[in-house]
Design a protein around this motif. Structure first.
Motif, short mmCIF file in Angstrom:
data_model
loop_
_atom_site.label_atom_id
_atom_site.label_comp_id
_atom_site.label_asym_id
_atom_site.label_seq_id
_atom_site.Cartn_x
_atom_site.Cartn_y
_atom_site.Cartn_z
N VAL A 150 0.90 -1.30 0.13
CA VAL A 150 0.07 0.08 -0.01
C VAL A 150 0.85 1.17 -0.07
CG1 VAL A 150 -1.82 1.26 1.22
CG2 VAL A 150 -1.96 -1.23 1.06
N GLY A 151 2.02 1.00 0.68
CA GLY A 151 2.88 2.34 0.94
C GLY A 151 3.59 2.71 -0.41
N ALA A 152 4.03 1.82 -1.09
CA ALA A 152 4.74 2.03 -2.26
C ALA A 152 3.89 2.39 -3.38
CB ALA A 152 5.25 0.52 -2.76
N GLY A 153 2.65 1.88 -3.33
CA GLY A 153 1.80 2.31 -4.36
C GLY A 153 1.56 4.12 -4.34
N VAL A 158 3.45 6.18 -2.52
CA VAL A 158 4.64 6.80 -2.58
C VAL A 158 5.18 6.95 -4.12
CG1 VAL A 158 7.02 6.96 -1.98
CG2 VAL A 158 5.53 6.49 -0.30
N ALA A 159 4.91 5.88 -4.83
CA ALA A 159 5.36 5.92 -6.24
C ALA A 159 4.65 6.91 -7.25
CB ALA A 159 5.42 4.41 -6.64
N ASP A 160 3.31 6.76 -6.79
CA ASP A 160 2.40 8.12 -7.62
C ASP A 160 2.80 9.35 -7.23
OD1 ASP A 160 1.24 6.22 -9.17
OD2 ASP A 160 -0.55 6.02 -8.07
N MET A 161 3.12 9.57 -6.05
CA MET A 161 3.19 10.92 -5.54
C MET A 161 4.49 11.28 -5.83
SD MET A 161 1.28 11.02 -1.72
CE MET A 161 2.01 12.66 -1.56
N PHE A 162 5.66 10.65 -5.64
CA PHE A 162 7.30 11.07 -5.37
C PHE A 162 8.06 10.40 -6.68
CE2 PHE A 162 5.64 11.41 -1.12
CZ PHE A 162 5.82 12.83 -0.97
N GLY A 163 7.69 9.33 -7.47
CA GLY A 163 8.13 8.84 -8.38
C GLY A 163 8.50 7.17 -8.29
N ILE A 193 6.84 -5.77 -5.63
CA ILE A 193 5.87 -6.41 -6.74
C ILE A 193 4.98 -5.30 -7.13
CG2 ILE A 193 4.10 -6.93 -4.87
CD1 ILE A 193 3.64 -9.53 -6.21
N VAL A 194 4.68 -4.24 -6.46
CA VAL A 194 3.88 -3.35 -7.13
C VAL A 194 4.78 -2.59 -8.09
CG1 VAL A 194 2.53 -1.12 -6.31
CG2 VAL A 194 2.41 -3.15 -4.91
N LEU A 195 5.99 -1.93 -7.84
CA LEU A 195 6.82 -1.13 -8.62
C LEU A 195 7.26 -1.95 -9.63
CD1 LEU A 195 8.89 0.23 -5.45
CD2 LEU A 195 7.05 1.61 -7.01
N GLY A 196 7.52 -2.96 -9.50
CA GLY A 196 8.53 -3.62 -10.67
C GLY A 196 7.78 -3.68 -12.15
N TYR A 197 6.71 -4.59 -12.27
CA TYR A 197 5.93 -4.63 -13.33
C TYR A 197 5.38 -3.31 -13.84
CZ TYR A 197 5.96 -9.37 -11.74
OH TYR A 197 6.32 -10.78 -11.30
N LEU A 201 -4.58 -1.91 -16.56
CA LEU A 201 -5.76 -1.39 -16.34
C LEU A 201 -5.96 -0.02 -15.75
CD1 LEU A 201 -7.09 -4.54 -14.36
CD2 LEU A 201 -7.52 -4.07 -16.75
N PHE A 202 -4.81 0.77 -15.62
CA PHE A 202 -5.20 1.96 -14.79
C PHE A 202 -4.09 3.01 -15.60
CE2 PHE A 202 -5.73 -1.41 -11.82
CZ PHE A 202 -7.04 -1.11 -11.41
N PRO A 203 -4.53 4.16 -15.69
CA PRO A 203 -3.52 5.35 -16.29
C PRO A 203 -2.26 5.41 -15.41
CG PRO A 203 -5.61 6.39 -15.46
CD PRO A 203 -5.71 4.92 -15.19
N THR A 204 -1.37 6.22 -16.00
CA THR A 204 -0.09 6.58 -15.20
C THR A 204 -0.20 7.23 -13.67
OG1 THR A 204 1.08 6.39 -17.22
CG2 THR A 204 2.14 7.47 -15.52
N SER A 205 -1.08 8.12 -13.85
CA SER A 205 -1.25 9.11 -12.62
C SER A 205 -2.00 8.30 -11.43
CB SER A 205 -1.95 10.23 -12.99
OG SER A 205 -3.59 9.44 -13.37
N VAL A 206 -2.56 7.21 -11.66
CA VAL A 206 -3.03 6.00 -10.45
C VAL A 206 -2.51 4.84 -10.56
CG1 VAL A 206 -4.91 7.96 -10.19
CG2 VAL A 206 -5.34 5.90 -11.67
N ARG A 207 -1.54 4.51 -11.61
CA ARG A 207 -1.29 3.15 -11.76
C ARG A 207 -0.90 2.41 -10.53
NH1 ARG A 207 1.32 3.87 -15.97
NH2 ARG A 207 -0.49 3.30 -17.31
N MET A 208 0.11 2.90 -9.86
CA MET A 208 0.59 2.17 -8.64
C MET A 208 -0.17 2.14 -7.46
SD MET A 208 3.38 1.42 -10.03
CE MET A 208 4.66 1.67 -11.13
N ARG A 209 -1.12 3.16 -7.23
CA ARG A 209 -1.82 3.18 -6.25
C ARG A 209 -3.19 2.17 -6.38
NH1 ARG A 209 -3.61 9.20 -5.69
NH2 ARG A 209 -2.58 9.24 -7.80
#
Length: 461
Positions: A75-78, A80-85, A128-132, A368-376
């Motif tokens: 959850v945290g990675a999703g 952080v990755a959408d907010m900070f890269g 696992i959230v970040l890699g793919y 399934l999701f656009p770049t701005s919300v993909r990781m979350r």
């Protein structure tokens, strides 16, 4: 001012080149050690007990701490990755995982091992959230399935390597070596990942157009040096940021969550229990681990088949067909009474389950999701699935004690059939589309399933 052409259009028309393979290696290396560390638990828990280092109760805390950490990391990675890269999140998660794993190798008692395992789980869950999703944002759509599923193939090797290392190293060095190996590996990959660029799609969404242009221009130069002149990109406007709170995301979130929950149930309800199932079917204890190792070869095999076929078959056909095939083989595995049949059917079952894992988790979910919300959004689907892993063992034990092996495997087979039906009803084809266009397919009619090539339009110089 926004640039005339979206970086997504520039990335989508590039041929596969050394830069893509370098990103696969950097991301895949971390995912391999991530998977290796996850699967060492089965080996070290037995050693903890046999040496008196731990008790059954503390072993249970070890498992629970791992999954709790992985859930929070997912959850945290999703977020952080959408907010900070993507890049900065990659670095932090590997640092947490690597340092915690190394500290676990030096832990003075089991209580410290449990605490450090929780921290390690935070890093494991993030990877696992970040890699793919990150690799999907670099690879052109026509070959995205092939190269993203390659990550799953690399990751799935962790199961086999963990089995072999446990067999070879623990008798000589003890259990601590099994924490040291992935810890050192993670820190090596952390240092190498300094060369990993930030996702230009994410930079564009954040309005950092000049930075996005620099990253894409560097990739284009490498591709041009390797392949010659590049084709002109189709015109596409820069991608605007979006909110996660949109009605359009309900269908993909429901679909992605159902697919992930069922895949985790199959993994943790079948793969982790194979030795027990073999014993209950009359196969001697001294042969179960060897046969489990043979079956585990099905993991990279299934991911390799996905690499070859997922772009040709399309995501929808691959998931529906693979789910039906896995359901049949799982039920048949419950009927195997000989060693040869158990190994053969078990190998095929592993291969189909890991084929599905590569297709669903690695390829389909990020599309399934656009770049701005993909990781979350990915984190929501995977996070809910991780929570279900806490109840799967209790369900397995209940079915096992009351109705035997066949009941467990028939239930898992039924879930895989439900997965096929869910995909048939809710799934849309995303293969061959730009990531920015693939998301649109979730609102299209059910009859529109075929992969679609990006239309040829007049290029902007």
């Amino acid at each position: 001012m926004q640039q005339a052409n979206s970086v997504s259009a520039r990335l989508d028309r590039l041929p596969i080149s050394r830069v893509h393979k370098r990103i696969v290696a950097l991301v895949g290396g971390g995912m391999f050690f991530d998977n290796l560390d996850i699967y060492i638990a089965g080996a070290v828990l037995g050693v903890f007990l046999s040496t008196g280092f731990s008790s059954l109760e503390l072993n249970a805390y070890f498992v629970s701490a791992t999954f709790l950490g992985m859930f929070l990391g997912t959850v945290g990675a999703g977020v952080v990755a959408d907010m900070f890269g993507r890049r900065v999140t990659f670095q932090w998660n590997l640092a947490i995982f690597g340092l915690a794993s190394l500290a676990g190798a030096a832990a003075p008692n089991m209580e410290w091992v449990v605490f450090l395992r929780f921290l390690c789980g935070v890093g494991l869950g993030a990877e696992i959230v970040l890699g793919y999703g990150t690799l999907a944002e670099f690879v052109p759509p026509q070959q995205r399935g092939r190269w993203v599923s390659t990550l799953s193939m690399i990751s799935s090797m962790g199961l086999l390597v963990s089995t072999l290392l446990s067999w070879a190293l623990i008798p000589v060095f003890g259990w601590r070596i099994m924490f040291a190996v992935p810890g050192v590996g993670a820190l090596i990959i952390l240092w190498l990942r300094k060369a990993l660029p930030e996702s230009p799609r994410w930079l564009e969404v954040k309005g950092r157009f000049s930075e996005a242009d620099l990253v894409v221009s560097a990739i284009e130069r490498e591709a041009r040096a390797e392949h010659g002149e590049l084709g002109a990109p189709e015109w596409r406007p820069a991608v605007a940021p979006g909110s996660i709170w949109q009605k359009a995301f309900i269908r993909p979130l429901v679909l992605g969550t159902v697919l992930q929950v069922i895949m985790f149930a199959a993994l943790y309800g079948l793969v982790s229990w194979i030795p027990t199932f073999l014993l209950k079917q009359g196969i001697p204890i001294n042969q179960t681990l060897g046969q489990s190792a043979l079956m585990s070869l099905g993991a990279p095999t299934g991911a390799f088949v996905a690499r070859l076929w997922v772009d040709r078959l399309g995501r929808r056909a691959a998931i529906i067909g693979g789910s039906i095939g896995a359901a049949i083989m799982t039920v048949l595995f419950g009927q195997a009474t000989s060693q040869v049949a158990a190994v053969g059917i078990g190998f095929a079952t592993f291969a189909l389950i890991y084929f599905l894992l590569a297709t669903i988790q690695a390829v389909y979910l990020p599309e399934l999701f656009p770049t701005s919300v993909r990781m979350r959004c990915n984190a929501v689907c995977v996070g809910i699935a991780r929570l279900t892993t806490a109840v799967v063992p209790f369900g397995v034990v209940y079915l096992f004690n009351n109705w035997g092996v066949a009941a467990v495997l028939s239930t898992i087979g039924g879930l895989l059939f439900v997965q096929a039906v869910t995909m048939a009803l809710l799934g849309r084809e995303t293969g061959g589309r730009s990531l920015e266009l693939a998301t649109d397919t979730m609102s299209r009619p059910v009859s529109d399933y075929a992969p679609v090539e990006a239309p040829a339009t007049k290029a902007v110089p």
